[in-house]
Write an enzyme that holds these catalytic residues in place. Sequence first.
Site, PDB file in Angstrom:
ATOM      1  N   LYS A  59     -45.260   4.959  -6.440  1.00  0.00           N
ATOM      2  CA  LYS A  59     -45.435   6.417  -6.298  1.00  0.00           C
ATOM      3  C   LYS A  59     -46.355   6.968  -7.387  1.00  0.00           C
ATOM      4  O   LYS A  59     -47.224   7.803  -7.134  1.00  0.00           O
ATOM      5  CB  LYS A  59     -44.073   7.117  -6.381  1.00  0.00           C
ATOM      6  CG  LYS A  59     -43.190   6.946  -5.149  1.00  0.00           C
ATOM      7  CD  LYS A  59     -41.876   7.720  -5.347  1.00  0.00           C
ATOM      8  CE  LYS A  59     -40.989   7.629  -4.113  1.00  0.00           C
ATOM      9  NZ  LYS A  59     -39.734   8.378  -4.280  1.00  0.00           N
TER      10      LYS A  59
ATOM     11  N   LYS B 247      -1.121 -36.873 -48.435  1.00  0.00           N
ATOM     12  CA  LYS B 247      -1.356 -35.404 -48.400  1.00  0.00           C
ATOM     13  C   LYS B 247      -0.777 -34.804 -47.126  1.00  0.00           C
ATOM     14  O   LYS B 247      -0.141 -33.759 -47.148  1.00  0.00           O
ATOM     15  CB  LYS B 247      -2.860 -35.079 -48.476  1.00  0.00           C
ATOM     16  CG  LYS B 247      -3.519 -35.315 -49.798  1.00  0.00           C
ATOM     17  CD  LYS B 247      -4.838 -34.548 -49.942  1.00  0.00           C
ATOM     18  CE  LYS B 247      -5.861 -34.857 -48.882  1.00  0.00           C
ATOM     19  NZ  LYS B 247      -6.463 -36.199 -48.996  1.00  0.00           N
TER      20      LYS B 247
END
EC number: 5.6.2.3
Length: 726
Positions: A109, A357
């Site tokens: 357009k 651990k």
Amino acid sequence: MTGPQDQSDREVLAGLIERVTFHNAENGFCVLRLKARGHRDLVTVVGHAATISAGEWVTASGEWVNDRTHGLQFKARFLKTSAPTSVDGIEKYLGSGMIRGIGPVYAKKLVRAFRDRVFDIIETEPHRLREVDGIGSVRARRIVDAWAEQKVVREIMVFLHSHGVGTARAVRIFKTYGADAVQVMSENPYRLARDIRGIGFKTADQIAMRLGIEPTAIIRVRAGIGYALTEAMDEGHCGLPVTELVPLARTLLEVDPSLVESALADELAEGAVIETALGEIRCVFLAGLYRAEQGIAERVMALRDGPLPWPWIDPDKAIPWIEEKIGLDLADSQKAAVRLALLSRVLVITGGPGVGKTTILNAILRILAAKGIRLMLCAPTGRAAKRMSEATGYEARTIHRVLEVDPTTGGFKRGAENALDCDLLVIDETSMVDVLLMHALLRAVPDTAAVLIVGDIDQLPSVGPGQVLADIIASGAVPVVRLTEVFRQAARSCIITTAHRINEGHIPDLTRPEGESDFYFVPADDPETALARIIELVRVRIPARFGLDPIRDVQVLCPMNRGGMGARSLNIDLQAALNPDPPARVEKFGWTFAPGDKVMQIENDYDREVYNGDIGFIETVDAEAGELAVRFDAHNVVYGLGDLDALVLAYAATIHKAQGSEYPAVIIPVMTQHYAMLQRNLLYTGVTRGRKLVVLVGQRKAVAIAVRNASGRRRWTRLRESLAGP
């Protein structure tokens, strides 16, 4: 860096963009199809652009490359775009979605209404946009704003290009500073090195030279001091003695020492760096690292001195109870550790493999869980967190996940104002945690919580700056449990006994074992022999004898990255041996990536939730879409071609990168050519990464050099002093 005026050997291509095949908005990487002047067929152009759209006219400077997957492409070092001038180009450009508020319908357009004057109308007569059916005041305003934004981007890119900044870096600069990019660069180009990943001092320095900043300018020398300290940070230091800093800055900058002293005074006055004394030695620290170490010390002492977060637990009752629960009689050293943990707000547990651990940690966690204490477990890497979860039965997450990364800032959502929800925080593999991450983590610990710090002090220190675990232990500020007794079951493992021999300074037994073992030494007197033996071990011998997958289960760990026996070179050889004929491949940033390849992420990516050191496997390579998918432990991650600088092949990795990880089988080349890196803690860390099998390949002499070299390099930190107090 090569600038526009250095491009006599480069070709220039100009034409109209027919299609944008791929564009990564984050880093600007794009693949374009171009209707180029002088070419009958469409050509493929790859490069970087902040914004790009079909219909734009592009001028590209670069060279032709023949890509193995995509064929002939034009690789653009510089891409300059300009608004299209033909009606066809204008319609394509407007309809591409580049300008918010205009799609293909409105593009048609607008062109029908204003022909080739569309851009003039938007810029000088925006009220006329409302002449077009369907465009009201809101859409018109959006079109005008978006056009202005595109114009600013284009002007900034032209400025950056004119000062020798390649398009990829220009995109990063624009993404960081936005519309202020030109002003920032003009006023102080050295900010680029501070603010933008991938732009170092040298790049900023080259830009500054083009902008006419003199080599002796104080702004340059001040930036150079930060550069020198950043270089030291890459070596693990938080600061440097002035007697090292001044000569280093002078060498980097090639200026008179008096200028460095003057610039240093300015940096100190402004607070960018901080001077402090370590004993008799005058040192200068980057302000951020100085504050982080200070913050760790203050937090540790504040937590240490507070009341316990749980009511009194009688160890004489708790220990027999937990022994019955876990079906184990704890050794006296383990009982002492559990007793201390129940009485301490901050405690360190340290020791090598096989010293119990995990048993102690499990006992502590189960006693406290039975009392309703809220536990939180974390580790610095995804693999370490996974190992912790498997060992304890409690959920463990990475420190980054615990702190909840904010992808928008790279910072953390958890902190002093939004503390973690726990009564006890357990940090595993703490030897890997650097100063900045530890500071962030401790800031987020609630004032009422306890902290249990677990790690192996004899492993390598963190890749990042500092030596947090070693400094906390050396300070004497908090109780420390040092575990040294190797338990009988663990002592049956040659991996564990070898690791402890190395740690004690004894050369391990390198003779061929009789019968089955989990530790072997394979002699190789030169790199060629070592390479052949490593490939044979990975591809044939280990899979056949131990039933392990050569790619997923076997990890080659190298003392260093560079050299013929370095990780980079070995990766190329191992890839050729283990993944020789993939169905697809893509080449990027010096690597070839293909389905089936083992890869490693080498930087934190908070958006994708993958972090430095994470290992994954490439599942698919889609050359057309310019994407590849990688499967990490938790999830799939898709990378665009422009993101692949965050990935490297990982058939081989450095021992530093492997910290916190365990692998079923580990192969470590140990050659005298690694001399600079042959250190006891490096070899010890490498050996302790293997779970079922460790093989050293190389020279006995090199193993002996590593075992005897316990010196390591001193790291300049001040956490120990801060914790020890005046």
